[in-house]
Design an enzyme around this catalytic site. Sequence first.
Site, PDB file in Angstrom:
ATOM      1  N   ARG A  70       0.675  -1.276   0.170  1.00  0.00           N
ATOM      2  CA  ARG A  70       0.170  -0.071   0.113  1.00  0.00           C
ATOM      3  C   ARG A  70       0.719   1.385  -0.037  1.00  0.00           C
ATOM      4  O   ARG A  70       0.538   2.111  -0.676  1.00  0.00           O
ATOM      5  CB  ARG A  70      -1.022  -0.096   1.253  1.00  0.00           C
ATOM      6  CG  ARG A  70      -2.088  -1.139   1.234  1.00  0.00           C
ATOM      7  CD  ARG A  70      -2.841  -1.105   2.380  1.00  0.00           C
ATOM      8  NE  ARG A  70      -3.567   0.119   2.351  1.00  0.00           N
ATOM      9  CZ  ARG A  70      -4.212   0.607   3.531  1.00  0.00           C
ATOM     10  NH1 ARG A  70      -4.360  -0.054   4.506  1.00  0.00           N
ATOM     11  NH2 ARG A  70      -4.956   2.091   3.692  1.00  0.00           N
ATOM     12  N   ASN A 101      -8.004   9.249   5.649  1.00  0.00           N
ATOM     13  CA  ASN A 101      -7.014   8.703   4.817  1.00  0.00           C
ATOM     14  C   ASN A 101      -5.343   8.460   5.295  1.00  0.00           C
ATOM     15  O   ASN A 101      -5.030   9.678   5.951  1.00  0.00           O
ATOM     16  CB  ASN A 101      -6.926   9.412   3.339  1.00  0.00           C
ATOM     17  CG  ASN A 101      -8.257   9.312   2.739  1.00  0.00           C
ATOM     18  OD1 ASN A 101      -9.181   8.468   3.028  1.00  0.00           O
ATOM     19  ND2 ASN A 101      -8.595  10.471   1.642  1.00  0.00           N
ATOM     20  N   HIS A 118      -6.657   8.616  11.148  1.00  0.00           N
ATOM     21  CA  HIS A 118      -6.418   7.307  11.064  1.00  0.00           C
ATOM     22  C   HIS A 118      -5.005   6.944  11.046  1.00  0.00           C
ATOM     23  O   HIS A 118      -4.461   6.033  10.424  1.00  0.00           O
ATOM     24  CB  HIS A 118      -7.096   6.419  10.407  1.00  0.00           C
ATOM     25  CG  HIS A 118      -8.494   6.579  10.536  1.00  0.00           C
ATOM     26  ND1 HIS A 118      -9.598   6.278   9.615  1.00  0.00           N
ATOM     27  CD2 HIS A 118      -9.232   6.666  11.789  1.00  0.00           C
ATOM     28  CE1 HIS A 118     -10.782   6.023  10.451  1.00  0.00           C
ATOM     29  NE2 HIS A 118     -10.613   6.669  11.614  1.00  0.00           N
ATOM     30  N   CYS A 126       7.681   1.525  16.885  1.00  0.00           N
ATOM     31  CA  CYS A 126       7.895   0.396  17.323  1.00  0.00           C
ATOM     32  C   CYS A 126       6.520   0.117  18.126  1.00  0.00           C
ATOM     33  O   CYS A 126       5.957   0.798  18.671  1.00  0.00           O
ATOM     34  CB  CYS A 126       8.922   0.624  18.655  1.00  0.00           C
ATOM     35  SG  CYS A 126       9.149  -0.897  19.609  1.00  0.00           S
ATOM     36  N   SER A 194     -17.939   6.768   3.503  1.00  0.00           N
ATOM     37  CA  SER A 194     -19.181   6.156   3.483  1.00  0.00           C
ATOM     38  C   SER A 194     -19.743   6.388   4.995  1.00  0.00           C
ATOM     39  O   SER A 194     -21.007   5.942   5.254  1.00  0.00           O
ATOM     40  CB  SER A 194     -18.904   4.671   3.520  1.00  0.00           C
ATOM     41  OG  SER A 194     -17.848   4.265   4.453  1.00  0.00           O
TER      42      SER A 194
HETATM   43  P1  OAD Z   1     -14.912   3.773   2.333  1.00  0.00           P
HETATM   44  O1  OAD Z   1     -14.216   2.976   1.455  1.00  0.00           O
HETATM   45  O2  OAD Z   1     -15.865   3.118   3.328  1.00  0.00           O
HETATM   46  O3  OAD Z   1     -15.828   4.849   1.341  1.00  0.00           O
HETATM   47  C1  OAD Z   1     -15.510   5.366   0.365  1.00  0.00           C
HETATM   48  C2  OAD Z   1     -16.448   6.541   0.011  1.00  0.00           C
HETATM   49  O4  OAD Z   1     -16.374   7.229  -0.914  1.00  0.00           O
HETATM   50  C3  OAD Z   1     -17.835   5.806  -0.531  1.00  0.00           C
HETATM   51  O5  OAD Z   1     -18.850   6.329   0.243  1.00  0.00           O
HETATM   52  C4  OAD Z   1     -17.853   6.205  -1.922  1.00  0.00           C
HETATM   53  O6  OAD Z   1     -19.130   6.367  -2.479  1.00  0.00           O
HETATM   54  C5  OAD Z   1     -17.127   7.430  -2.072  1.00  0.00           C
HETATM   55  N1  OAD Z   1     -16.429   7.926  -3.556  1.00  0.00           N
HETATM   56  C6  OAD Z   1     -15.989   6.648  -4.188  1.00  0.00           C
HETATM   57  N2  OAD Z   1     -15.134   7.426  -5.335  1.00  0.00           N
HETATM   58  C7  OAD Z   1     -15.693   8.780  -5.186  1.00  0.00           C
HETATM   59  C8  OAD Z   1     -15.175   9.822  -5.620  1.00  0.00           C
HETATM   60  N3  OAD Z   1     -14.485   9.786  -6.802  1.00  0.00           N
HETATM   61  N4  OAD Z   1     -15.393  11.044  -5.180  1.00  0.00           N
HETATM   62  C9  OAD Z   1     -15.987  11.107  -4.076  1.00  0.00           C
HETATM   63  N5  OAD Z   1     -16.478  10.251  -3.374  1.00  0.00           N
HETATM   64  C10 OAD Z   1     -16.230   8.763  -3.753  1.00  0.00           C
HETATM   65  O7  OAD Z   1     -13.997   4.741   2.757  1.00  0.00           O
HETATM   66  P2  OAD Z   1     -13.922   5.649   4.207  1.00  0.00           P
HETATM   67  O8  OAD Z   1     -15.463   6.268   4.348  1.00  0.00           O
HETATM   68  O9  OAD Z   1     -12.741   6.330   4.309  1.00  0.00           O
HETATM   69  O10 OAD Z   1     -10.328   2.847   8.723  1.00  0.00           O
HETATM   70  O11 OAD Z   1     -13.428   4.462   5.246  1.00  0.00           O
HETATM   71  C11 OAD Z   1     -13.399   4.980   6.566  1.00  0.00           C
HETATM   72  C12 OAD Z   1     -12.559   4.037   7.251  1.00  0.00           C
HETATM   73  O12 OAD Z   1     -12.697   2.829   6.958  1.00  0.00           O
HETATM   74  C13 OAD Z   1     -11.015   4.131   6.782  1.00  0.00           C
HETATM   75  O13 OAD Z   1     -10.141   5.293   7.169  1.00  0.00           O
HETATM   76  C14 OAD Z   1     -10.475   2.741   7.294  1.00  0.00           C
HETATM   77  C15 OAD Z   1     -11.702   1.961   6.964  1.00  0.00           C
HETATM   78  O14 OAD Z   1     -11.785   0.715   7.236  1.00  0.00           O
HETATM   79  C16 OAD Z   1      -9.331   2.384   9.459  1.00  0.00           C
HETATM   80  O15 OAD Z   1      -8.374   1.877   8.693  1.00  0.00           O
HETATM   81  C17 OAD Z   1      -9.378   2.475  10.812  1.00  0.00           C
END
Ligand code: OAD
Length: 254
Positions: A70, A101, A118, A126, A194
């Site tokens: 990643r 992010n 996050h 460590c 999301s």
């Molecule tokens: P998600 O993968 O859950 O959600 C991504 C969101 O982006 C969705 O609602 C999509 O509809 C939207 N999306 C996709 N393409 C897009 C675009 N081009 N422009 C705008 N929006 C778009 O990601 P997160 O909500 O960031 O946590 O996930 C939250 C957390 O869950 C992450 O930080 C991570 C994860 O598991 C940890 O690692 C603790």
Amino acid sequence: MLVPEALLEAAVAARRVVVVTGAGMSAESGVPTFRDAQTGLWERYAAEDLATPEAWERDPAFVWAWYLSRFGAVAHVAPNAGHRAVAAWAGLTQVRVVTQNVDDLHERAGSRDVVHLHGSLTSFRCERCATAYAGVVDVPEQPVERVDPPTCAHCGGLVRPGVVWFGELLPLEAWEQSVALVEEADLVLVVGTSGIVHPAAGLPVLARGSGAFVVELNPFETDVSDVAHVVWRETAAGALPALVAALRGHSDRP
Ligand code: OAD
């Protein structure tokens, strides 16, 4: 592209803007979102199975190799027009970024003082004594299934990714800063999340409760949608430059 009138009005008036971003912000840079399927060596695993303290305890070399892939992938992509627009917006009014992010694309686009709820893919520490790891992290040219993590120069503990795993607490300072920012904001724009992972998902609710105008920018409906005053069903890289161009046009008007 038409910017929703209510958003434009709020953005013109706002003195303090907070942009809260999730994985969708970086999707158009080629970074897969969390709900996207994994590819390659890790396709049989969900992110929720790899980004946990349990996965690390079971098989650190496996989890470390996934993070290296990643880390390497993010190093090879560039900020998109959405990241650049957020950075440019800060030239017009106070704009702070709070992101879930772990990439550094906001910073590479020019945003300063980004709050990472996050953690970050580019930091390592460590697992035992929490000392930051300053050594070189070698990313294999081809993805491999297992790589032994480096060890800490102070205590010999294993070096782990500086990210927040499922079930772990958020870094307190980043969380407190985020809460203070959204509570003081006039406008909170929630982009590409999301809204299902807490406590970050609570920020739009806090913002609305504190009187901010809340806007969601996301092509799809999410758990944030009901909290927002306005929803804008566009993508980050498409919509944010249009918003900033409209704001510039507005400030140029006599
Ligand atoms: P998600 O993968 O859950 O959600 C991504 C969101 O982006 C969705 O609602 C999509 O509809 C939207 N999306 C996709 N393409 C897009 C675009 N081009 N422009 C705008 N929006 C778009 O990601 P997160 O909500 O960031 O946590 O996930 C939250 C957390 O869950 C992450 O930080 C991570 C994860 O598991 C940890 O690692 C603790």
